[in-house]
Design a protein around this motif. Sequence first.
Motif, short mmCIF file in Angstrom:
data_model
loop_
_atom_site.label_atom_id
_atom_site.label_comp_id
_atom_site.label_asym_id
_atom_site.label_seq_id
_atom_site.Cartn_x
_atom_site.Cartn_y
_atom_site.Cartn_z
N ARG A 1 73.87 91.86 55.06
CA ARG A 1 74.31 92.35 56.20
C ARG A 1 73.20 93.55 56.89
N PHE A 2 73.18 94.38 56.20
CA PHE A 2 72.44 95.45 56.47
C PHE A 2 70.85 95.36 55.88
N ILE A 3 70.80 94.41 54.95
CA ILE A 3 69.74 93.99 54.31
C ILE A 3 69.54 92.43 54.25
N PRO A 4 69.16 91.99 55.40
CA PRO A 4 69.14 90.38 55.58
C PRO A 4 68.27 89.74 54.35
N GLU A 5 68.64 88.69 53.88
CA GLU A 5 68.09 87.78 53.01
C GLU A 5 67.93 86.31 53.44
N ARG A 6 66.87 85.78 53.72
CA ARG A 6 66.68 84.65 54.35
C ARG A 6 67.31 83.44 53.67
N TYR A 7 67.23 83.43 52.27
CA TYR A 7 68.06 82.32 51.57
C TYR A 7 69.34 82.34 51.57
N LEU A 8 70.21 83.52 52.22
CA LEU A 8 71.52 83.45 52.54
C LEU A 8 71.90 82.47 53.56
N SER A 9 71.07 82.73 54.57
CA SER A 9 70.95 81.72 55.97
C SER A 9 72.32 82.15 56.62
N LEU A 10 72.64 83.54 56.63
CA LEU A 10 73.72 83.95 57.47
C LEU A 10 73.47 83.43 59.01
N PRO A 11 74.78 83.39 59.57
CA PRO A 11 74.50 83.05 61.11
C PRO A 11 73.57 84.19 61.89
N GLY A 12 72.74 83.48 62.73
CA GLY A 12 71.67 84.33 63.21
C GLY A 12 70.48 84.80 62.62
N THR A 13 70.24 84.06 61.40
CA THR A 13 69.10 84.25 60.42
C THR A 13 67.87 83.76 61.36
N ASP A 14 67.98 82.55 61.65
CA ASP A 14 66.57 82.06 62.30
C ASP A 14 66.36 82.79 63.50
N GLU A 15 67.17 83.38 64.22
CA GLU A 15 66.78 83.92 65.56
C GLU A 15 66.36 85.52 65.09
N LEU A 16 66.87 86.07 63.98
CA LEU A 16 66.37 87.32 63.48
C LEU A 16 64.88 87.12 63.11
N PHE A 17 64.46 86.09 62.34
CA PHE A 17 63.19 86.07 61.91
C PHE A 17 62.34 85.19 62.71
N HIS A 18 62.51 84.86 64.18
CA HIS A 18 61.95 84.27 64.84
C HIS A 18 60.60 84.62 64.97
N GLU A 19 59.43 83.97 64.85
CA GLU A 19 58.09 84.24 65.12
C GLU A 19 57.69 85.59 64.56
N ILE A 20 58.56 86.02 63.16
CA ILE A 20 58.03 86.88 62.35
C ILE A 20 56.96 86.65 61.36
N SER A 21 55.97 87.34 61.30
CA SER A 21 54.93 86.87 59.81
C SER A 21 55.01 88.29 59.12
N ARG A 22 54.16 87.97 57.93
CA ARG A 22 54.22 88.82 56.98
C ARG A 22 52.75 88.64 56.31
N PRO A 23 52.30 89.70 55.93
CA PRO A 23 50.94 89.63 55.14
C PRO A 23 51.18 88.83 53.68
N SER A 24 49.97 88.38 53.43
CA SER A 24 49.94 87.36 52.24
C SER A 24 49.94 88.32 50.81
N ASP A 25 49.46 89.45 51.02
CA ASP A 25 49.50 90.33 49.64
C ASP A 25 49.24 91.62 50.21
N ILE A 26 49.72 92.79 49.18
CA ILE A 26 49.50 93.90 49.24
C ILE A 26 48.59 94.43 48.08
N ASN A 27 47.35 94.63 48.26
CA ASN A 27 46.40 95.04 47.09
C ASN A 27 46.54 94.20 46.14
#
Length: 597
Positions: A209-235
Amino acid sequence: QPDGETRRYLRLGCAMVEADVVASMARATYAQEQRWRVAGRGEVRVSRWPCRSTCRVPAALLRTCILAGVFHGRAQASLDCAADHEESCLEQPGCKWFQRNPDVDCPICDTWFVNHSALTGCRDWDIDAYCENTIGNHIARIGADMRAEEVQAATQSYEIVLGRMERSNPYRKRLVCSIWCDTTEREACRAQPRIAPEDELKGVNYGGRFIPERYLSLPGTDELFHEISRPSDINGHRVRDLSLCDIGAASDAGARVATFLDRNIQAEHFERMATSGFNTLRLPLGYWNLVEAPDDKHKGVPPLAAQRYEALESIMTVHHYRYWINLVFKYAERYGLRILLDFHAAPGGQNGNVFTGCDQGKDNVFFDTEQNRELSLKALRAMAHLCKAHGDTCYGIELLNEPAGSAGPFFMQEGDLRRSTLREWYKQAISTIREVLPREKPLVINEWPAWLPWWMEQEPLTFAEFGRVIFSSHLYYFGPYISDQQEARRVHKHDLSLLRHFFLGTSHDVLVTEYGLSGHGSGSPENDVFGYQSFANWFVNELNRYGIGSMVWNFDSAACAWGPVGASQVGRDVVDWRRIFNTTKSGDIEVGFALHM
């Protein structure tokens, strides 16, 4: 015979050896060493132990453990446990108090045993042997039906009290002999020790809930992460998945998270927990839910990592998060549930995983800086005030979730947290919380099973100085699917033995705050034939044999094995948690059948 310092370090290594060997060759004696056959190159192969594949340990270490007397499971000389009262008995190291519950009227017990004094009193007996052999096997021999409610209730009138090794500690480890029936093997039943029913935590995690994790796929997860990107690496550390901090970069991040929380905190979830037999839920929270971070908190952190943390902290204010946190407490109180507040995500991340709020790459851990440790203490103080505000509905606080270093002291890797430093921080954290909460409110130190022998070698965290401190651990299987029921159980035997060793050898209670039913199939009724009901029935009862309970991960998930409480079924099984938790309540026992003697 080794000197004291050598013996201290030996115990660390020997506890690891013992966990594998004792589980299948319990209470080894010198003579049993002959059952192990040398496999060459100075190693001993043990062919009947619960490692997934045949395991090896150095022969020299194995022999040294046995001969030095630090092999916990070996036969020991009988102790002189002479005492007429519980208190005086438990002051003697190694002694336990065996009794028939004086508050339970049990006429059937008098028909089982003529001389109860031979079964009770101050003894050094093995508690497994007492319940299974002395009590259970005798009941079976005289023809009692071990599945009958009356027999199960009567068996629980035989109790074991373990000492706390500390006079000022008012808490005792109280176990009862309980009959457990395996639903896999023709309802085979046996008597075994388990925590007293009134002390058992029957728990579930309300995670994602307060720390969403995509693998759980709770209701609304797709909308929460819609068009969100991440960096490929940190250092150079590969970022593996999208995290909440990536959502923080979106202009509508606050609205997204608010909608997600509205959808996933529902009164019917708590009703389902309660009607399923649960009495406690664990609520994972991040530091950003509890305190506003100062401007200079990310000193020494790579710029891109610092930018992502700032995005995480800017999603919404602590005041806004408090609405949904209070809503969880409101629903929990309505349905008679207690909450263990879990500090799931610390500043800088106590490991590199997505559930710290920001996947910064494997082994990329920034918790262990002065600024982040200090901010963590402020977050825990805020958590303590939250707990105090909700009174008895708040069970306690878990101080830090899954610190990096799951493999234990002999296999430290880059990014693992030093336990010597962490231990001092825990002492600071406990002292900070005790300024707000009383000594009786449980504070929980979470640790991986492989580290428990190390903790046994440290100075104890006494009740007099720190109040009630409980240790927790997590048990999971990650690997190829195991569809065989006995093999699925066997892979956990090593960790279970470490939990047993810690529970019996320290003054601390043990609680498993995460375990999973995953790793045995897809969870789909179309193609998953694994027996989840039988596995859950076994797992829960194993975890309350040498601990005060357990908390399954998670309440719900689109992948049913990861959310077996909210799911209507897992694979082809309906997991009947109430049946799994079923224990006879204390009180008078009425006998409604005749025993054949």
